[in-house]
Design a protein around this motif. Structure first.
Motif, PDB file in Angstrom:
ATOM      1  N   GLY A 176      -1.971   9.375 -12.043  1.00  0.00           N
ATOM      2  CA  GLY A 176      -2.974  10.430 -12.120  1.00  0.00           C
ATOM      3  C   GLY A 176      -3.040  11.256 -10.855  1.00  0.00           C
ATOM      4  O   GLY A 176      -3.170  12.486 -10.903  1.00  0.00           O
ATOM      5  N   VAL A 177      -2.950  10.583  -9.703  1.00  0.00           N
ATOM      6  CA  VAL A 177      -2.968  11.301  -8.424  1.00  0.00           C
ATOM      7  C   VAL A 177      -1.739  12.192  -8.303  1.00  0.00           C
ATOM      8  O   VAL A 177      -1.832  13.368  -7.925  1.00  0.00           O
ATOM      9  CB  VAL A 177      -3.038  10.309  -7.248  1.00  0.00           C
ATOM     10  CG1 VAL A 177      -2.916  11.052  -5.913  1.00  0.00           C
ATOM     11  CG2 VAL A 177      -4.334   9.506  -7.287  1.00  0.00           C
ATOM     12  N   PHE A 223     -11.381   2.655  -3.871  1.00  0.00           N
ATOM     13  CA  PHE A 223     -11.891   1.340  -3.488  1.00  0.00           C
ATOM     14  C   PHE A 223     -13.226   1.418  -2.752  1.00  0.00           C
ATOM     15  O   PHE A 223     -13.998   0.459  -2.776  1.00  0.00           O
ATOM     16  CB  PHE A 223     -10.857   0.605  -2.624  1.00  0.00           C
ATOM     17  CG  PHE A 223      -9.803  -0.117  -3.427  1.00  0.00           C
ATOM     18  CD1 PHE A 223      -9.955  -1.455  -3.756  1.00  0.00           C
ATOM     19  CD2 PHE A 223      -8.675   0.549  -3.857  1.00  0.00           C
ATOM     20  CE1 PHE A 223      -8.993  -2.120  -4.502  1.00  0.00           C
ATOM     21  CE2 PHE A 223      -7.698  -0.104  -4.605  1.00  0.00           C
ATOM     22  CZ  PHE A 223      -7.858  -1.444  -4.924  1.00  0.00           C
ATOM     23  N   SER A 224     -13.514   2.551  -2.129  1.00  0.00           N
ATOM     24  CA  SER A 224     -14.772   2.678  -1.382  1.00  0.00           C
ATOM     25  C   SER A 224     -15.921   3.179  -2.248  1.00  0.00           C
ATOM     26  O   SER A 224     -17.067   3.237  -1.786  1.00  0.00           O
ATOM     27  CB  SER A 224     -14.579   3.607  -0.189  1.00  0.00           C
ATOM     28  OG  SER A 224     -14.288   4.931  -0.637  1.00  0.00           O
ATOM     29  N   GLY A 225     -15.628   3.563  -3.501  1.00  0.00           N
ATOM     30  CA  GLY A 225     -16.698   3.961  -4.403  1.00  0.00           C
ATOM     31  C   GLY A 225     -16.983   5.448  -4.435  1.00  0.00           C
ATOM     32  O   GLY A 225     -18.021   5.864  -4.962  1.00  0.00           O
ATOM     33  N   GLU A 226     -16.054   6.269  -3.923  1.00  0.00           N
ATOM     34  CA  GLU A 226     -16.257   7.713  -4.024  1.00  0.00           C
ATOM     35  C   GLU A 226     -16.143   8.138  -5.484  1.00  0.00           C
ATOM     36  O   GLU A 226     -15.415   7.526  -6.279  1.00  0.00           O
ATOM     37  CB  GLU A 226     -15.214   8.440  -3.170  1.00  0.00           C
ATOM     38  CG  GLU A 226     -15.477   9.920  -3.025  1.00  0.00           C
ATOM     39  CD  GLU A 226     -14.601  10.588  -1.983  1.00  0.00           C
ATOM     40  OE1 GLU A 226     -14.165  11.733  -2.243  1.00  0.00           O
ATOM     41  OE2 GLU A 226     -14.346   9.965  -0.924  1.00  0.00           O
ATOM     42  N   LYS A 266      12.608  10.627  -1.261  1.00  0.00           N
ATOM     43  CA  LYS A 266      11.977  11.875  -1.700  1.00  0.00           C
ATOM     44  C   LYS A 266      10.714  11.591  -2.520  1.00  0.00           C
ATOM     45  O   LYS A 266       9.696  12.296  -2.405  1.00  0.00           O
ATOM     46  CB  LYS A 266      12.966  12.698  -2.530  1.00  0.00           C
ATOM     47  CG  LYS A 266      14.043  13.400  -1.708  1.00  0.00           C
ATOM     48  CD  LYS A 266      15.001  14.169  -2.602  1.00  0.00           C
ATOM     49  CE  LYS A 266      15.876  15.129  -1.804  1.00  0.00           C
ATOM     50  NZ  LYS A 266      16.708  14.466  -0.785  1.00  0.00           N
ATOM     51  N   LEU A 267      10.762  10.556  -3.361  1.00  0.00           N
ATOM     52  CA  LEU A 267       9.590  10.202  -4.159  1.00  0.00           C
ATOM     53  C   LEU A 267       8.441   9.706  -3.264  1.00  0.00           C
ATOM     54  O   LEU A 267       7.275  10.057  -3.485  1.00  0.00           O
ATOM     55  CB  LEU A 267       9.959   9.131  -5.184  1.00  0.00           C
ATOM     56  CG  LEU A 267      10.801   9.616  -6.375  1.00  0.00           C
ATOM     57  CD1 LEU A 267      11.362   8.432  -7.158  1.00  0.00           C
ATOM     58  CD2 LEU A 267       9.978  10.523  -7.297  1.00  0.00           C
ATOM     59  N   ILE A 268       8.771   8.907  -2.274  1.00  0.00           N
ATOM     60  CA  ILE A 268       7.736   8.423  -1.348  1.00  0.00           C
ATOM     61  C   ILE A 268       7.136   9.589  -0.569  1.00  0.00           C
ATOM     62  O   ILE A 268       5.922   9.654  -0.328  1.00  0.00           O
ATOM     63  CB  ILE A 268       8.311   7.359  -0.387  1.00  0.00           C
ATOM     64  CG1 ILE A 268       8.719   6.099  -1.157  1.00  0.00           C
ATOM     65  CG2 ILE A 268       7.306   7.018   0.704  1.00  0.00           C
ATOM     66  CD1 ILE A 268       7.593   5.376  -1.852  1.00  0.00           C
ATOM     67  N   THR A 269       7.973  10.543  -0.186  1.00  0.00           N
ATOM     68  CA  THR A 269       7.468  11.737   0.508  1.00  0.00           C
ATOM     69  C   THR A 269       6.487  12.487  -0.382  1.00  0.00           C
ATOM     70  O   THR A 269       5.429  12.953   0.073  1.00  0.00           O
ATOM     71  CB  THR A 269       8.634  12.662   0.905  1.00  0.00           C
ATOM     72  OG1 THR A 269       9.517  11.955   1.779  1.00  0.00           O
ATOM     73  CG2 THR A 269       8.122  13.907   1.608  1.00  0.00           C
ATOM     74  N   LEU A 270       6.806  12.589  -1.674  1.00  0.00           N
ATOM     75  CA  LEU A 270       5.887  13.227  -2.603  1.00  0.00           C
ATOM     76  C   LEU A 270       4.562  12.469  -2.654  1.00  0.00           C
ATOM     77  O   LEU A 270       3.487  13.085  -2.627  1.00  0.00           O
ATOM     78  CB  LEU A 270       6.507  13.281  -4.006  1.00  0.00           C
ATOM     79  CG  LEU A 270       5.588  13.809  -5.116  1.00  0.00           C
ATOM     80  CD1 LEU A 270       5.224  15.269  -4.881  1.00  0.00           C
ATOM     81  CD2 LEU A 270       6.236  13.630  -6.491  1.00  0.00           C
ATOM     82  N   ALA A 271       4.637  11.152  -2.733  1.00  0.00           N
ATOM     83  CA  ALA A 271       3.404  10.342  -2.780  1.00  0.00           C
ATOM     84  C   ALA A 271       2.536  10.615  -1.554  1.00  0.00           C
ATOM     85  O   ALA A 271       1.300  10.703  -1.658  1.00  0.00           O
ATOM     86  CB  ALA A 271       3.748   8.860  -2.873  1.00  0.00           C
ATOM     87  N   LYS A 272       3.169  10.755  -0.413  1.00  0.00           N
ATOM     88  CA  LYS A 272       2.416  11.018   0.816  1.00  0.00           C
ATOM     89  C   LYS A 272       1.848  12.438   0.816  1.00  0.00           C
ATOM     90  O   LYS A 272       0.711  12.656   1.244  1.00  0.00           O
ATOM     91  CB  LYS A 272       3.314  10.781   2.029  1.00  0.00           C
ATOM     92  CG  LYS A 272       3.644   9.299   2.231  1.00  0.00           C
ATOM     93  CD  LYS A 272       4.583   9.058   3.404  1.00  0.00           C
ATOM     94  CE  LYS A 272       4.831   7.564   3.581  1.00  0.00           C
ATOM     95  NZ  LYS A 272       5.809   7.272   4.656  1.00  0.00           N
ATOM     96  N   GLU A 327      -2.472   7.571  -0.484  1.00  0.00           N
ATOM     97  CA  GLU A 327      -3.177   6.577   0.341  1.00  0.00           C
ATOM     98  C   GLU A 327      -4.656   6.914   0.502  1.00  0.00           C
ATOM     99  O   GLU A 327      -5.516   6.027   0.423  1.00  0.00           O
ATOM    100  CB  GLU A 327      -2.488   6.469   1.713  1.00  0.00           C
ATOM    101  CG  GLU A 327      -1.115   5.820   1.625  1.00  0.00           C
ATOM    102  CD  GLU A 327      -0.221   6.180   2.796  1.00  0.00           C
ATOM    103  OE1 GLU A 327       0.293   5.254   3.455  1.00  0.00           O
ATOM    104  OE2 GLU A 327      -0.028   7.390   3.051  1.00  0.00           O
ATOM    105  N   SER A 328      -4.970   8.192   0.701  1.00  0.00           N
ATOM    106  CA  SER A 328      -6.377   8.553   0.859  1.00  0.00           C
ATOM    107  C   SER A 328      -7.121   8.451  -0.474  1.00  0.00           C
ATOM    108  O   SER A 328      -8.293   8.057  -0.512  1.00  0.00           O
ATOM    109  CB  SER A 328      -6.523   9.958   1.456  1.00  0.00           C
ATOM    110  OG  SER A 328      -6.014  10.938   0.575  1.00  0.00           O
ATOM    111  N   TRP A 329      -6.456   8.778  -1.573  1.00  0.00           N
ATOM    112  CA  TRP A 329      -7.079   8.618  -2.882  1.00  0.00           C
ATOM    113  C   TRP A 329      -7.338   7.139  -3.198  1.00  0.00           C
ATOM    114  O   TRP A 329      -8.352   6.795  -3.800  1.00  0.00           O
ATOM    115  CB  TRP A 329      -6.219   9.253  -3.971  1.00  0.00           C
ATOM    116  CG  TRP A 329      -6.435  10.739  -4.066  1.00  0.00           C
ATOM    117  CD1 TRP A 329      -5.672  11.718  -3.527  1.00  0.00           C
ATOM    118  CD2 TRP A 329      -7.516  11.399  -4.734  1.00  0.00           C
ATOM    119  NE1 TRP A 329      -6.198  12.959  -3.806  1.00  0.00           N
ATOM    120  CE2 TRP A 329      -7.322  12.794  -4.554  1.00  0.00           C
ATOM    121  CE3 TRP A 329      -8.609  10.968  -5.469  1.00  0.00           C
ATOM    122  CZ2 TRP A 329      -8.202  13.742  -5.080  1.00  0.00           C
ATOM    123  CZ3 TRP A 329      -9.480  11.905  -6.003  1.00  0.00           C
ATOM    124  CH2 TRP A 329      -9.272  13.272  -5.806  1.00  0.00           C
TER     125      TRP A 329
END
Length: 550
Positions: A495-496, A80-83, A62-68, A73-75
Motif C-alpha cells: 500500500g505504501v 506502530f505508533s498509532g498515527e 533498485k527496488l530497495i531504493t524505491l522503498a526508501k 520506514e517512516s510509514w
C-alpha cells in the motif's frame, strides 16, 4: 501531488524491467552458484527463498531504493505508533497492538491501549476456560459442546482458516462451526445435527448491523427459542464481538458477554482480537497466545531488520516488480499442506480488499497497475487442475509455494512425496524445457522423427515463471501466527509503495447499500423502482417466477 511514477527509482525500474524481460532465470542461476544464499531470508519459524524470481542484485538494489524513496520506514513507524494512517476513515491501524507480547505502552488519544488489549485477553481467557471446563451451562443446565461462529469476511475467514490449519492441536472437547453465507442452506446444514441445549453462538460484527451476519443471527435465535420456549435463553447461548454494545444488548445479549472490538482494528486484520474466540475455544487459550507470539516475532523482524533483508518488504517489492513493472496480472497461493487449505481464500481477501484500488491516497486516479488478483488451491490438487496454465500459458503467474519441513500428521512416505512435488514444481516453473531438450529426450526414448516433429512444440515449457518458496519448520500455532503476520506486513508495504490506503474498503460498501434497497423491492408486491434494463429484467423475472411457484 507527487505520483510514484515521478520518482527517480521508479523510472529506473521501468528501464530496468525492459532489460530484464530478455533475461532467463536459468542463465542467472548458471552465472551465480550462490544465488540461493543471496536471495533467501531465514526467519524464526520459516525460510523465505525468493531466488526463483527474475531479479538480480541490481534489481533488488533498485527496488530497495524505491522503498526508501517511498518512506516505507517512516510509514512503518507511523503505523506502530498509532498515527491515523487510515486517512479516509481517520483511524489508526493497530492490529499489531493486539499481539504486543512485550506489552510496551502504545498511546492513542491519551489512553494506553496495551492495557485495553490485556484486559480483553484476560476476559477472553476466563470465558474460554469457563466454556472448555464445562462451567458455562446452557438453558437446561448442560455443558456447551458446540460453538457456532456467525460472521462474514474478516470475522469469519481468519478464525476459520486458523482453526482448520491447527486442527491437530485441538483436543476436540469443543466442536467449532462457522456460518458466513446468508444463503440459508449453510446455517440449516450447520444447525441440523446440533442440540440447542449445548450450542453457544458467537456473533461477530463490528457494527452489529452487517446484513448477512444479522440475518443468520436472527435465524439462530429462532432456532434456539423454538427449542427452549424461552426468549431469555438467548443470554445463555449468545455472546458478541462488537464495537456496538448498544445494538448487541438490544439483540438480547447480556452486556457481560460482549467482547470489545475497536475502530483501530480492521476486520481482515482482527483474528488477533476477540474475533479469535473460536480459535481459543477450539485450541485452548495457551495456544491462542502462541499464535499471538508468532505474529509478534514477525512484528519484531519487520521493525528491526534492515530493508534489504526484511521479508515482508521483500515480498511486497517482488509483488510490485512482477505486477506493476513486468506485467503479471494475478498471483497464485499454493500451499503444500492439507491444513492450509483455506489459506488462499484468506489471503485473497486480505490483499485484494486492502489494495485492490485505483485511487491514490491523494484522491487521484492511479496510472499504473496495482496488486494482482489472488487465487489458488492446495498444491497437489492444483497440479491436476490449473498448473497446465501456470506452466504453458502466455500469461505469467507468479506463485507463492508454502509448505513445512515436518508433517504434523506423519504417515510414512506421504510427506516426502508431497514435498518432492513442491520442489519439483518450483524448479520446473523456473527452468522449463526447450525444444532441443524435448527432441533429445524423445530420441533417447526411441520415438520416430515424424512423432518428434509433431509433438515437440507441444512439450516445450518456456520456464522463467517466478515463485517464492516459504518453508515453515512445522505447522504450529506460533508458525501460523508468523505466516499470517508476514503477509499482513507485505500488504501494508504494498500500500505504501503504491500510494494506496490499504485499510478501507469502499468497494464493499456500494454493493451492500444497493442490496438493501433491492431487498425491500423483492419483499414488496409493488412495482420496482427504475433500474438499468438488465437489473429490472432480472428482478421482474425473479418475482414473476416466484409468484408462479406460489
Amino acid at each position: 501531488m507527487t505520483s510514484r511514477v515521478s520518482l527517480p527509482s521508479w523510472q529506473a525500474l521501468q528501464t530496468h524491467a525492459k532489460e530484464m524481460k530478455s533475461q532467463h532465470m536459468n542463465d542467472l542461476f548458471a552465472a551465480d552458484t550462490s544465488r540461493f544464499d543471496k536471495f533467501s531470508v531465514q526467519l524464526p519459524a520459516m525460510l523465505l527463498d525468493y531466488s526463483k524470481n527474475l531479479v538480480t542484485a541490481d534489481t533488488m538494489e533498485k527496488l530497495i531504493t524505491l522503498a526508501k524513496e517511498c518512506d516505507v520506514e517512516s510509514w512503518r513507524e507511523k503505523m506502530f505508533s498509532g498515527e491515523q494512517i487510515n486517512k479516509t476513515e481517520d483511524r489508526a491501524v493497530l492490529h499489531t497492538a493486539l499481539r504486543n507480547r512485550e506489552q510496551t505502552p502504545i498511546y492513542l488519544d491519551g489512553e494506553n491501549i496495551s492495557d485495553c488489549v490485556e484486559a480483553a485477553l484476560t476476559k477472553m481467557k476466563a470465558f474460554t476456560e469457563q466454556v472448555r471446563q464445562g462451567k458455562w451451562k446452557g438453558y437446561s443446565g448442560k455443558r456447551i459442546t458446540d460453538i457456532v461462529n456467525i460472521g462474514v469476511g474478516g470475522s469469519n475467514l481468519g478464525p476459520q482458516m486458523v482453526t482448520e490449519a491447527l486442527k491437530p492441536y485441538s483436543d476436540d472437547s469443543i466442536n467449532v462451526h462457522y456460518v458466513s453465507n446468508v444463503d440459508g442452506t449453510q446455517i440449516a446444514n450447520v444447525l441440523r445435527p446440533l442440540n440447542p441445549e449445548k450450542v453457544l453462538f458467537i456473533v461477530s460484527s463490528k457494527t452489529f448491523t452487517t446484513a448477512e451476519t444479522m440475518t443468520n443471527a436472527k435465524t439462530a435465535v429462532k432456532w434456539l427459542t423454538s427449542a427452549s420456549f424461552d426468549q431469555t435463553s438467548v443470554a445463555k447461548h449468545f455472546v458478541a464481538v462488537t464495537a456496538n454494545k448498544e445494538n448487541a444488548v438490544a439483540f438480547g445479549i447480556d452486556e457481560d458477554n460482549i467482547f470489545d472490538m475497536w475502530d483501530w482494528v480492521g476486520g481482515r486484520f482482527s483474528l488477533w482480537s476477540a474475533i479469535g474466540l473460536p480459535i481459543a475455544l477450539d485450541l485452548g487459550f495457551e495456544k491462542f497466545i502462541e499464535l499471538l507470539e508468532g505474529a509478534h516475532d514477525i512484528d519484531k523482524h519487520f521493525c528491526e531488520t534492515e530493508l534489504e533483508n526484511n521479508a515482508p518488504v521483500i515480498l511486497a517489492l517482488l509483488s510490485l516488480w512482477n505486477c506493476t513493472f513486468l506485467g503479471a496480472q494475478s498471483q497464485a497461493i499454493l500451499p503444500y499442506d492439507q491444513s492450509l487449505h483455506m489459506l488462499s481464500a484468506y489471503l485473497q481477501q486480505a490483499e485484494m480488499e486492502s489494495n485492490g484500488k485505483s485511487v491514490s491516497w491523494h484522491g487521484e486516479e492511479i496510472s499504473y497497475p496495482t496488486v494482482p488478483s489472488i487465487w489458488g488451491e492446495l498444491g497437489i490438487n492444483g497440479q491436476h487442475a490449473f498448473y497446465q496454465y501456470l506452466h504453458q500459458s502466455n500469461n505469467v503467474v507468479p506463485a507463492d509455494f508454502i509448505g513445512s519441513v515436518e508433517s504434523v500428521t506423519p504417515v510414512q512416505g506421504h510427506h516426502e512425496t508431497l514435498m518432492a512435488n513442491f520442489f519439483a514444481q518450483t524448479q520446473a516453473l523456473m527452468a522449463g524445457v526447450n525444444e532441443e531438450q524435448v527432441r533429445v529426450d524423445l530420441t533417447v526414448k526411441g520415438r520416430s522423427k515424424s512423432y518428434i516433429d509433431k509433438v515437440a512444440p507441444h512439450k516445450v515449457h518456456k520456464g522463467n515463471r517466478p515463485t517464492n518458496s516459504i518453508l515453515m519448520t512445522r505447522i504450529s500455532p506460533r508458525s501460523i501466527g508468523s505466516l499470517i503476520a508476514l503477509y499482513e506486513h507485505k500488504i501494508f508495504v504494498q500500500g505504501v509503495l503504491l500510494q494506496i490506503c490499504s485499510f478501507d474498503q469502499w468497494g464493499v460498501e456500494l454493493g451492500k447499500g444497493l442490496a438493501n434497497e433491492i431487498q425491500a423491492e423483492l419483499e414488496s408486491e409493488e412495482n420496482i423502482r427504475p433500474h438499468d434494463s438488465s437489473t429490472t429484467g432480472l428482478i421482474n423475472f425473479y418475482k414473476s417466477t416466484l409468484n408462479k411457484a406460489d
